[in-house]
Design a protein around this motif. Structure first.
Motif, PDB file in Angstrom:
ATOM      1  N   TRP A  16      84.743  42.900  11.813  1.00  0.00           N
ATOM      2  CA  TRP A  16      83.749  43.124  12.498  1.00  0.00           C
ATOM      3  C   TRP A  16      82.255  43.036  12.053  1.00  0.00           C
ATOM      4  CZ3 TRP A  16      82.467  44.150  17.420  1.00  0.00           C
ATOM      5  CH2 TRP A  16      81.323  44.578  17.813  1.00  0.00           C
ATOM      6  N   ALA A  20      79.140  41.273  13.385  1.00  0.00           N
ATOM      7  CA  ALA A  20      77.921  42.184  13.692  1.00  0.00           C
ATOM      8  C   ALA A  20      76.773  41.523  12.701  1.00  0.00           C
ATOM      9  CB  ALA A  20      78.129  43.656  13.177  1.00  0.00           C
ATOM     10  N   PRO A  43      74.172  43.707  17.009  1.00  0.00           N
ATOM     11  CA  PRO A  43      74.521  43.092  18.119  1.00  0.00           C
ATOM     12  C   PRO A  43      74.501  43.838  19.484  1.00  0.00           C
ATOM     13  CG  PRO A  43      76.610  43.683  17.045  1.00  0.00           C
ATOM     14  CD  PRO A  43      74.970  44.193  16.309  1.00  0.00           C
ATOM     15  N   VAL A  66      73.964  38.644  23.393  1.00  0.00           N
ATOM     16  CA  VAL A  66      75.106  39.884  23.287  1.00  0.00           C
ATOM     17  C   VAL A  66      75.019  40.287  24.863  1.00  0.00           C
ATOM     18  CG1 VAL A  66      75.901  41.911  22.519  1.00  0.00           C
ATOM     19  CG2 VAL A  66      74.965  40.371  21.048  1.00  0.00           C
ATOM     20  N   CYS A  69      78.658  45.042  23.962  1.00  0.00           N
ATOM     21  CA  CYS A  69      79.135  45.250  22.548  1.00  0.00           C
ATOM     22  C   CYS A  69      79.767  46.895  22.529  1.00  0.00           C
ATOM     23  CB  CYS A  69      77.957  45.242  21.689  1.00  0.00           C
ATOM     24  SG  CYS A  69      78.355  45.753  20.029  1.00  0.00           S
ATOM     25  N   LEU A  75      82.988  42.312  21.458  1.00  0.00           N
ATOM     26  CA  LEU A  75      81.801  41.705  21.429  1.00  0.00           C
ATOM     27  C   LEU A  75      81.948  40.524  22.319  1.00  0.00           C
ATOM     28  CD1 LEU A  75      78.833  41.434  20.225  1.00  0.00           C
ATOM     29  CD2 LEU A  75      79.849  39.878  18.763  1.00  0.00           C
TER      30      LEU A  75
END
Length: 145
Positions: A16, A20, A43, A66, A69, A75
């Motif tokens: 992650w 991110a 994000p 994005v 999220c 994502l």
């Protein structure tokens, strides 16, 4: 829709962390050649990565935004590459153990001239690229371990 899954030998939090980090995008997304800027708050939905695609001097500047999220497991991105169009890309992370993360990636073309390609052709073009993308993502996540 092109779908690929990879088990990455790294904790889900490390995978992650790479997703991110908008500045890392050029290091794991196949085709991205330069990150020009990353919106503050990435994000969060609506934030964007301003990137270039292709070999110099034939680069195309565009953005990826994005859409959704749900940190630290999902994502969803709207990745643009004009003139080809845009794709919706989704990453879903699932911890298989403390040190193993399953990453499922889907990509489908949603706008532009590439939408006329039959799904089977899109899959043939996108699947190998996306497998390599996940391998690169995995390498960066392992490096954080």
């Amino acid at each position: 829709m092109a779908e690929v899954t990879l088990n990455i030998e790294a904790p889900a939090a490390h995978v992650w962390d790479v997703l991110a980090d908008g500045w890392s995008y050029g290091g794991w997304v196949v085709g991205a050649s330069h990150i020009r800027d990353v919106d503050t708050g990435w994000p969060k939905p609506g934030t964007r990565i301003h990137h270039s695609v292709g070999p110099w001097p034939l680069v195309i500047d565009d953005v990826t935004e994005v859409v959704r999220c749900e940190a630290p497991t999902l994502l969803e991105l709207d990745a643009r590459l004009w003139p080809a169009g845009a794709a919706r890309i989704t990453f879903v992370l699932r911890a298989r153990s403390e040190s193993l993360t399953e990453v499922h990636m889907t990509e489908r073309v949603v706008r532009g001239p590439s939408t006329i390609l039959p799904n089977v052709v899109q899959d043939l073009l996108l699947t190998p690229r996306n497998k390599e993308t996940l391998h690169r993502l995995g390498d960066l996540a392992k490096g954080r371990s």
